[in-house]
Motif scaffolding. Sequence first.
Motif, PDB file in Angstrom:
ATOM      1  N   SER A 109      52.317  40.596  66.482  1.00  0.00           N
ATOM      2  CA  SER A 109      50.839  39.890  67.324  1.00  0.00           C
ATOM      3  C   SER A 109      52.307  40.737  68.693  1.00  0.00           C
ATOM      4  O   SER A 109      53.216  41.215  68.576  1.00  0.00           O
ATOM      5  N   VAL A 110      51.798  39.489  70.475  1.00  0.00           N
ATOM      6  CA  VAL A 110      52.374  40.331  71.665  1.00  0.00           C
ATOM      7  C   VAL A 110      54.069  39.584  70.957  1.00  0.00           C
ATOM      8  O   VAL A 110      55.331  40.619  71.213  1.00  0.00           O
ATOM      9  N   LYS A 111      54.548  38.466  70.360  1.00  0.00           N
ATOM     10  CA  LYS A 111      55.593  38.285  70.561  1.00  0.00           C
ATOM     11  C   LYS A 111      56.855  39.029  69.395  1.00  0.00           C
ATOM     12  O   LYS A 111      57.977  38.762  69.450  1.00  0.00           O
ATOM     13  N   ALA A 112      56.462  39.336  68.162  1.00  0.00           N
ATOM     14  CA  ALA A 112      56.849  39.902  67.443  1.00  0.00           C
ATOM     15  C   ALA A 112      56.726  40.655  65.840  1.00  0.00           C
ATOM     16  O   ALA A 112      54.560  41.209  65.999  1.00  0.00           O
TER      17      ALA A 112
END
Lengths: 127, 363
Positions: A62-65
Motif C-alpha cells: 500500500s502507500v504506507k507499507a
Amino acid sequence: MAKTVEGLYYSESHEWVKVEGNVAVIGITDFAQHAMGDLSYVDMPEVDDELEAGEEFGAVESVKAASDLFTPVTGKVVEINEALEDAPELLNEDAFANWIMKVEMSDPSELEGLMDAAAYEAMCANE
Amino acid sequence: MEENLLKTCLYDKHVALGALMSPFGGFIMPIQYTNITDEHNAVRHRAGMFDVSHMGEIFVSGPDADKFVNHIFSNDIRGMEDGKILYGMMLYPNGTTVDDLLVYKEFEPNSYLLVVNASNIAKDYEWLCAQKDGYDVTVVNESDNWGQIALQGPEAEKYAVETLGLAKAAELGFYTYYRTEDMIVSRTGYTGEDGFEIYAPHAVINEMWDTLLAAGVAPCGLGCRDTLRFEAGLPLYGHELSDEITPLEAGLGMFAKVKDKEEFIGRDALVEQKQAGLTRKSVGIELQDKAIPRAGYPVEVDGVQVGVVTTGYRSISTDRSVCVALVDKAYTELGTNVEIRIRKKVFPGIVTKRRFYETNYKK
C-alpha cells in the motif's frame, strides 16, 4: 466486515488457497486487503519458481507499507496473475476473485495444516 | 506500552471521525481518516488540516538569548527581525543532529520560540538546559500547553481568512508569523504547499478544528503528511537526519552556516567534514519499475551495498517509485546508475534530485 468464502483453505498469514486438481490457486484474503488499505503494487514470483511451504513469494504494497506473502504449499509456480501488475487495486475490489499465483503442489497433504473459513474467521476476530 | 502514549487535545475528534490511530513520537496519532491518497490530493489541490499538536514548543528568553540560540542553532539568527522564522538544526559536537527545528524570533528582544519534533521534546529540552551554563537564559518547555493545527494547500489562505477570520494571515510572507493574544499564526508547513501553522491553547484549537471541518477542509493524517513532505524534499528526523547523520550528509548544508558563523555547536566537526570531503550523501533515486523502495532497503552497485534508503514511496503526485537514500559519495552524481534491493530482487534506479515535486510556496 471482512468476508470469507466457504470451501477454501486459509493460512495464518492471510492467504487463501483454492484447489483445482493438483494446482493450488493462491491469493490474499479480504481481511488482508482491508488491513492494508489501497494497494499500489503486487510483487509476484516468476513462473517456474520452486517454493517451499512457508516461504516468502512476494508482497503486496500500500502507500504506507509492504506486507510479505507466504506460500501455504510447496510446489512450482505455473502461472501468475499478470493483470495485477497494472491493476493491483483488483485485490481491493475483490480479493477472492483475483488470485495472485497458481502452484503445482508437490505435497497436497500440506493442505490439512490450513484452516477452513470458520477457523480463519475465528482467528481474525482475535487480531 | 499503549497506556504510556500521550494524546493530543484533538484525540477525541480523531476517534469520532473514525481515524486509524497509531503511535508516533510518543503520541497516539491519526494516520488516516479516509485513505492516504485522497488526503494527499486534498492538500495538493484544495486544502487539508493536520493535528500537529504533538510538536514541541520550547521558549528561550533572557539577556543572553540571542547569543545562546545562535550557539545551539546551525542557522544564523543574527539580525533576524521580529516575526521571522528560520529552519535549521541543533547539532552535537561531532556534527550529527540532535534535532531539526524552527526558530521563531519573538516580538520582544532576546526572546525565541523553538518548535521541535515530538519524538525529541524531552531530549531537546535536556540538551538545551545542559548547554546553557554561562548564559543568562530561561528555557521553558511549554509543549503541553499548546495545540497546533497545520492548514495546508492552495486554498489554505482562503480558509484562514474567510473561515477562521484571520485577516492578517493573507499578509504573511513565507516563514513569517504574527501573534494575537492567544494565538501564533505562521506561514509555514511540511507539505510543499502554501499554508499556515496555527498554535493556540487546547480549547481554541478544538474550536478551530470544528470550524474548519464544518467548512469542508479535509482532515488529514500523518500518513499523507509523510508522503507530502517526502515529495517536497523535506527531511524527517530519524530518517534523513539523525544522531548519526550530519546536515552536510543530508544535503542540508545551506541551513548550517559554517562560513557566516564563527561558532555554533557542531561547527568545527562540519568544517572538518567539509575539508576531508563527504564520504556519503543523501540523494534521490528513481526506479523504472513499479516496485516500491522503503526505508532500510539496501542501495547496491554491482551487488555491493553502497547505501541505504531513508524514505521511499510510490509518489502519489507523480506516480513514480522514488526514494531518498544515503549513498557513498562515489555514486551521488545525478544520473548515476544504482540498484535497490527489494526483498529478493534488485531493481535498476537512477540518481536524481531529492525533490520529486515542485513546491508551491507563497513568496
